[in-house]
Design a protein around this motif. Structure first.
Motif, PDB file in Angstrom:
ATOM      1  N   VAL A 172      14.220  19.914 -56.458  1.00 61.14           N
ATOM      2  CA  VAL A 172      14.944  20.910 -56.337  1.00 61.14           C
ATOM      3  C   VAL A 172      15.410  21.282 -54.878  1.00 61.14           C
ATOM      4  N   LEU A 173      14.475  20.987 -54.031  1.00 61.09           N
ATOM      5  CA  LEU A 173      14.735  21.287 -52.512  1.00 61.09           C
ATOM      6  C   LEU A 173      15.901  20.365 -52.082  1.00 61.09           C
ATOM      7  N   ALA A 174      15.742  19.138 -52.540  1.00 61.78           N
ATOM      8  CA  ALA A 174      16.751  18.172 -51.948  1.00 61.78           C
ATOM      9  C   ALA A 174      17.946  18.377 -52.626  1.00 61.78           C
ATOM     10  N   VAL A 175      18.069  18.761 -54.118  1.00 65.49           N
ATOM     11  CA  VAL A 175      19.510  18.912 -54.554  1.00 65.49           C
ATOM     12  C   VAL A 175      20.102  20.198 -54.000  1.00 65.49           C
ATOM     13  N   ALA A 176      19.196  21.269 -53.780  1.00 66.42           N
ATOM     14  CA  ALA A 176      19.741  22.485 -53.231  1.00 66.42           C
ATOM     15  C   ALA A 176      20.566  22.196 -51.995  1.00 66.42           C
ATOM     16  N   VAL A 177      19.637  21.499 -51.051  1.00 75.08           N
ATOM     17  CA  VAL A 177      20.206  21.170 -49.554  1.00 75.08           C
ATOM     18  C   VAL A 177      21.614  20.452 -49.691  1.00 75.08           C
ATOM     19  N   ALA A 178      21.485  19.412 -50.705  1.00 76.21           N
ATOM     20  CA  ALA A 178      22.620  18.626 -50.864  1.00 76.21           C
ATOM     21  C   ALA A 178      23.908  19.269 -51.377  1.00 76.21           C
ATOM     22  N   ALA A 179      23.666  20.265 -52.414  1.00 77.59           N
ATOM     23  CA  ALA A 179      24.659  21.081 -52.620  1.00 77.59           C
ATOM     24  C   ALA A 179      25.279  21.928 -52.073  1.00 77.59           C
ATOM     25  N   LEU A 180      24.417  22.575 -50.952  1.00 76.75           N
ATOM     26  CA  LEU A 180      24.757  23.576 -50.022  1.00 76.75           C
ATOM     27  C   LEU A 180      25.559  22.734 -48.965  1.00 76.75           C
ATOM     28  N   THR A 181      25.416  21.310 -48.780  1.00 81.68           N
ATOM     29  CA  THR A 181      26.287  20.829 -47.766  1.00 81.68           C
ATOM     30  C   THR A 181      27.315  19.907 -48.360  1.00 81.68           C
ATOM     31  N   ALA A 182      27.024  19.559 -49.410  1.00 85.28           N
ATOM     32  CA  ALA A 182      28.283  18.356 -50.029  1.00 85.28           C
ATOM     33  C   ALA A 182      29.244  19.381 -50.838  1.00 85.28           C
ATOM     34  N   ILE A 183      29.128  20.309 -51.533  1.00 82.26           N
ATOM     35  CA  ILE A 183      29.877  21.144 -51.991  1.00 82.26           C
ATOM     36  C   ILE A 183      31.066  21.730 -51.098  1.00 82.26           C
ATOM     37  N   PRO A 184      30.736  22.358 -50.149  1.00 79.89           N
ATOM     38  CA  PRO A 184      31.597  22.855 -48.952  1.00 79.89           C
ATOM     39  C   PRO A 184      32.243  21.805 -48.628  1.00 79.89           C
ATOM     40  N   LEU A 185      31.598  20.669 -48.176  1.00 84.84           N
ATOM     41  CA  LEU A 185      32.251  19.596 -47.530  1.00 84.84           C
ATOM     42  C   LEU A 185      33.299  18.897 -48.553  1.00 84.84           C
ATOM     43  N   GLY A 186      33.008  19.008 -49.579  1.00 84.58           N
ATOM     44  CA  GLY A 186      33.914  18.170 -50.619  1.00 84.58           C
ATOM     45  C   GLY A 186      35.029  19.287 -50.875  1.00 84.58           C
ATOM     46  N   ILE A 187      34.772  20.266 -51.093  1.00 86.40           N
ATOM     47  CA  ILE A 187      35.988  21.489 -51.026  1.00 86.40           C
ATOM     48  C   ILE A 187      37.093  21.314 -49.777  1.00 86.40           C
ATOM     49  N   ALA A 188      36.315  21.369 -48.573  1.00 89.22           N
ATOM     50  CA  ALA A 188      37.113  20.972 -47.469  1.00 89.22           C
ATOM     51  C   ALA A 188      38.023  19.634 -47.548  1.00 89.22           C
ATOM     52  N   MET A 189      37.393  18.611 -48.067  1.00 89.14           N
ATOM     53  CA  MET A 189      38.030  17.446 -48.021  1.00 89.14           C
ATOM     54  C   MET A 189      39.085  17.457 -49.088  1.00 89.14           C
ATOM     55  N   GLY A 190      38.862  18.224 -50.244  1.00 89.97           N
ATOM     56  CA  GLY A 190      39.605  18.254 -51.460  1.00 89.97           C
ATOM     57  C   GLY A 190      41.065  18.786 -50.799  1.00 89.97           C
ATOM     58  N   LEU A 191      40.871  19.971 -49.983  1.00 87.02           N
ATOM     59  CA  LEU A 191      41.803  21.201 -49.791  1.00 87.02           C
ATOM     60  C   LEU A 191      42.511  20.465 -48.389  1.00 87.02           C
ATOM     61  N   SER A 192      42.111  20.010 -47.477  1.00 92.24           N
ATOM     62  CA  SER A 192      42.759  19.700 -46.334  1.00 92.24           C
ATOM     63  C   SER A 192      42.835  18.201 -45.845  1.00 92.24           C
ATOM     64  N   ARG A 193      43.846  17.810 -45.587  1.00 96.23           N
ATOM     65  CA  ARG A 193      44.077  16.503 -45.376  1.00 96.23           C
ATOM     66  C   ARG A 193      43.243  16.111 -44.014  1.00 96.23           C
ATOM     67  N   ALA A 194      43.269  16.993 -43.082  1.00 97.37           N
ATOM     68  CA  ALA A 194      42.567  16.601 -41.768  1.00 97.37           C
ATOM     69  C   ALA A 194      41.180  16.613 -42.150  1.00 97.37           C
ATOM     70  N   TRP A 195      40.551  17.315 -42.787  1.00101.45           N
ATOM     71  CA  TRP A 195      39.110  17.116 -43.147  1.00101.45           C
ATOM     72  C   TRP A 195      39.022  15.588 -43.868  1.00101.45           C
ATOM     73  N   ARG A 196      40.067  15.502 -44.789  1.00 99.61           N
ATOM     74  CA  ARG A 196      39.758  14.273 -45.431  1.00 99.61           C
ATOM     75  C   ARG A 196      39.697  13.163 -44.527  1.00 99.61           C
ATOM     76  N   ASP A 197      40.668  12.878 -43.669  1.00 99.23           N
ATOM     77  CA  ASP A 197      41.064  11.893 -42.744  1.00 99.23           C
ATOM     78  C   ASP A 197      39.736  11.804 -41.724  1.00 99.23           C
ATOM     79  N   ALA A 198      39.082  13.061 -41.329  1.00103.33           N
ATOM     80  CA  ALA A 198      37.952  12.925 -40.425  1.00103.33           C
ATOM     81  C   ALA A 198      36.579  12.548 -41.135  1.00103.33           C
ATOM     82  N   PHE A 199      36.524  12.633 -42.506  1.00105.86           N
ATOM     83  CA  PHE A 199      35.152  12.366 -43.198  1.00105.86           C
ATOM     84  C   PHE A 199      35.180  11.093 -44.164  1.00105.86           C
ATOM     85  N   ASP A 200      36.726  10.833 -44.544  1.00 99.68           N
ATOM     86  CA  ASP A 200      36.615   9.929 -45.741  1.00 99.68           C
ATOM     87  C   ASP A 200      35.915   8.471 -45.078  1.00 99.68           C
ATOM     88  N   LEU A 201      36.185   7.921 -44.210  1.00100.93           N
ATOM     89  CA  LEU A 201      35.700   6.751 -43.612  1.00100.93           C
ATOM     90  C   LEU A 201      34.100   6.859 -43.510  1.00100.93           C
TER      91      LEU A 201
END
Lengths: 251, 253
Positions: free
Chosen positions: B65-94
């Motif tokens: 629960v702890l591990a998935v909660a931390v992962a969700a709290l970090t990965a979902i916002p990052l995923g949303i940013a990468m999905g919405l903005s090309r700059a974020w996608r470019d920065a993190f994709d690689l």
């Protein structure tokens, strides 16, 4: 310009990593520079490639075994409701048990040699291939089957000429997932056997030996990079191979 | 009626399996190599009674629960940013594409060096295993949000966080839930390996401990516990999915 933006973050992190480790003064901590040197050394003396070859051989053995078992069983379960209804409870009971969890039993029954490694891999790859084969067979357009039946094609010929080609895209997806899981499973198995029960060979044990017996841990990072690279190449390679062999399907 | 019939078929299959196992165990005749199902049931009872089974299962579940909660709290916002903005996608994709193929399990030796043996190691390995399915699934889900929805909300002056909360997130939720289930499954697979090598407690540790004690029935009891919990967490997430978005039945795999 865009490439620069894409490279910026990974490069910055690598530089940061180098600086932080240099500042920490830890003699064991790996750095990008020592890792690069170690990679060259391990490639030159052949140890890295030998360990990878051992692990890959086990993965292929187990993967082929899993495919040979799972595809026919999946075809049977997908086409014959009686078979599916009766076997489904067993499949659903064992599927949630990760391959690495049965490792102690495999060690007990088969030992820690290549055969045990192949068994773990086969168990890991079996379920994704089976599930996707069943799903693929069930998703076949009913009219195809009916047409074949109307034309008086015997069940076995039907399986070979209608069901198998139509279910193939889904089977191939299962094989790709299975291969990825198999690669993870062999590393976990080699690591665990190396850590607890002696020698196992392969890239997983190599990592543990670096952790346990060496002064400088950059070898671990080289192994991790190799694990990632092989995972990527396996996925890309299998995809390209399958696209070539079965151009009508898109795994 | 169909449910009763299904249950009967289930019981029949499992009864045949148990019988075959029992017969085989008589044939092998060694409780070390292949204990009978009765012995394993007895081991389940005993480790349930002395609390070992539930204690270790609770520890592993808490780590999950702890591990998935931390992962969700970090990965979902990052995923949303990468999905919405090309700059974020470019920065993190690689970076994502470089780290993703390195299985969480392959981090165990390095994590042993950084964290030592303890709870932090399995939590880190499980976090890492859950992070990438979540990032990739969320980013893909957000990118697949109907462009007309985004255009319509922009026309109505809905932007920024409000747009993410009321337009993007609900539209991408089915994809996020699917990736959450994948993440939990990956995380649960990693727990066994991580605890087996680098933790003083938990189901993975217990399996290895009882193996070294040659207590095969107890080993099997703990293996079964891993399966049961893996099944239950997935069933729970499925139920949550159906509850959260009854409209998305056809999107679920």
């Amino acid at each position: 310009m865009r490439t620069l933006r894409q490279l910026a973050l990974p490069l910055a992190l690598i530089v940061l990593w180098e600086i932080l480790v240099a500042l920490s003064g830890s003699p064991r901590a790996p750095r990008p520079s020592t890792t690069a040197l170690k990679a060259v050394e391990m490639l030159a003396d052949g140890t890295l490639l030998a360990a990878l070859a051992t692990s890959l051989g086990r993965v292929f053995g187990g993967f082929v075994l899993a495919t040979l078992l799972a595809v026919p069983l999946g075809l049977a379960m997908g086409t014959l409701p009686v078979v599916e209804r009766n076997l489904d409870p067993l499949v659903e009971s064992f599927r949630p048990i990760a391959a690495i969890a049965i490792l102690p039993l495999v060690i007990l029954w088969i030992g820690t040699g290549n055969l045990a490694a192949v068994t773990i891999v086969a168990y890991a790859a079996f379920f994704p291939i089976l599930i996707n084969t069943i799903a693929g067979v069930k998703r076949i357009d009913r009219s195809l089957i009916r047409a074949a039946r109307t034309m008086g094609i015997s069940p076995l010929t039907r399986l070979r000429t209608v069901v198998l080609p139509a279910a193939l895209p889904s089977i191939l997806v299962g094989m790709r997932i299975g291969l990825g899981i198999a690669w993870t499973a062999i590393i976990a198995a080699e690591l665990a056997v190396g850590a607890k029960a002696g020698t196992s060979g392969g890239i997983g044990q190599m990592m543990f030996v670096f952790y346990a017996y060496s002064i400088q841990l950059s070898g671990i990072v080289v192994c991790m990079a190799a694990v990632g690279l092989v995972a990527m190449l396996l996925d890309r390679g299998l995809r390209a191979l399958l696209a070539r062999a079965f151009p009508w399907s898109h795994p | 009626m169909a449910r009763v019939g299904g249950l009967l078929v289930y019981l029949r299959t499992m009864a045949i399996f148990a019988l075959a196992w029992y017969g085989l165990s008589l044939l092998v005749g060694s409780r070390l190599l292949l204990p009978s199902p009765l012995l394993v049931l007895d081991a389940v009872r005993q480790s349930a009674l002395d609390g070992e089974l539930l204690r270790n299962a609770g520890i592993s579940l808490l780590r999950l629960v702890l591990a998935v909660a931390v992962a969700a709290l970090t990965a979902i916002p990052l995923g949303i940013a990468m999905g919405l903005s090309r700059a974020w996608r470019d920065a993190f994709d690689l970076l994502v594409e470089m780290l993703r193929p390195v299985a969480g399990i392959a981090w165990i030796p390095l994590a042993l060096f950084i964290f030592g043996i303890g709870s932090r190691l399995p939590i880190f390995i499980m976090f890492y295993s859950a992070f990438f399915p979540l990032v990739i699934g969320t980013a893909a889900g957000v990118r697949n949000v109907d462009a007309r929805l985004l255009a319509a909300s922009a026309t109505m002056g809905v932007t920024g966080v409000t747009r993410i909360r009321h337009v993007v997130l609900p539209a991408a939720l089915p994809a996020i839930m699917v990736s959450l289930r994948l993440a939990v499954a990956a995380s649960w697979t990693a727990v066994v390996a991580a605890e087996l090598v680098g933790a003083p407690s938990g189901l993975g540790y217990a399996i290895e401990y009882y193996r070294s004690m040659l207590a095969t029935p107890t080993v099997m009891a703990f293996i079964a516990m891993i399966g049961v919990l893996g099944f239950l967490t997935d069933a729970g997430l499925r139920a949550l999915e159906a509850r959260l978005m009854p409209w998305a039945k056809d999107i679920r795999p």
